[in-house]
Design an enzyme around this catalytic site. Structure first.
Site, short mmCIF file in Angstrom:
data_model
loop_
_atom_site.label_atom_id
_atom_site.label_comp_id
_atom_site.label_asym_id
_atom_site.label_seq_id
_atom_site.Cartn_x
_atom_site.Cartn_y
_atom_site.Cartn_z
N ALA A 71 21.63 -46.67 -6.35
CA ALA A 71 21.49 -45.29 -5.87
C ALA A 71 21.59 -44.31 -7.03
O ALA A 71 22.17 -44.62 -8.07
CB ALA A 71 22.57 -44.98 -4.83
N ASP A 72 21.01 -43.15 -6.82
CA ASP A 72 21.13 -42.06 -7.79
C ASP A 72 21.22 -40.76 -7.01
O ASP A 72 20.46 -40.55 -6.05
CB ASP A 72 19.93 -42.01 -8.74
CG ASP A 72 20.14 -41.00 -9.84
OD1 ASP A 72 21.03 -41.23 -10.67
OD2 ASP A 72 19.45 -39.97 -9.84
N THR A 73 22.14 -39.90 -7.42
CA THR A 73 22.37 -38.63 -6.72
C THR A 73 22.25 -37.48 -7.70
O THR A 73 22.74 -37.56 -8.83
CB THR A 73 23.78 -38.60 -6.08
OG1 THR A 73 23.89 -39.69 -5.17
CG2 THR A 73 24.03 -37.29 -5.35
#
Length: 194
Positions: A71-73
């Site tokens: 994931a990347d935020t």
């Protein structure tokens, strides 16, 4: 039984998966996230999540059935991507730029397993109260903002900044677990029955 591999060392993502009873193998991906800086924020989080998942999946040689989660935020304000602050002053500037305004938190997630790849994104709208510089500096002194996209942690002291939220709360923490649960079903995994 599917072995879960988390392509991240994020304490928040690890904690969230463990909260649902999963005990992922932690195998952080080595990806140059700046290589994606030219992409719009919504596309960037998906591209980085995919790159992380692919990098970690390439390291796996086991015969066992595995599912890689990456994931990347990032935070987007007026079309500008706000990642993690470089230092305290950068955190102060980010937070003051969000004062009294709405912004969007985007998390891209990539799942790789069983010979397929699934990428999705969740966006949550967050609005901050108007903030004074003294308040922001006091918050930055806690150290909490320094390793978080947008320079705040909604699950901690940063909750004092937030006037309202529209969308999935855990997305702002760093992993949209409600959306993830629905995507995991295609891989025979559930957060309800790990």
């Amino acid at each position: 039984m599917v072995k879960i591999v988390l392509a991240s060392k994020s304490p928040r993502r690890i904690e969230l998966l463990r909260m649902y009873g999963l005990d992922p193998v932690i195998l952080p991906a080595k990806v140059d996230e700046h290589a994606f800086d030219s992409l719009p924020p919504v596309t960037r989080v998906e591209a980085i999540a995919r790159a992380k998942a692919e990098a970690t999946a390439a390291l796996l040689t086991e015969e066992t059935e595995t599912l890689v989660i990456a994931a990347d935020t990032l935070v987007e304000r007026d079309g500008i991507a706000l990642g993690k602050p470089k230092d305290g002053e950068d955190a102060v500037a980010m937070l003051l730029s969000l004062s009294g305004k709405e912004h969007f938190v985007h998390t891209g997630v990539c799942l790789i397993g069983q010979g397929r790849t699934r990428v999705f994104r969740v966006t949550t709208k967050v609005t901050f109260y108007p903030l004074t510089e003294d308040f922001v500096r006091a918050y930055v002194k806690t150290g909490e903002p320094l390793d978080k996209a947008g320079a705040y942690g909604i699950q901690g002291i940063g909750s004092l900044l937030v006037s309202s939220i529209e969308g999935e709360y855990l997305n702002v923490v760093g992993l949209p677990c409600a959306a993830l649960e629905r995507e995991l079903a295609a891989f025979g995994v559930s957060l309800m029955n790990p």
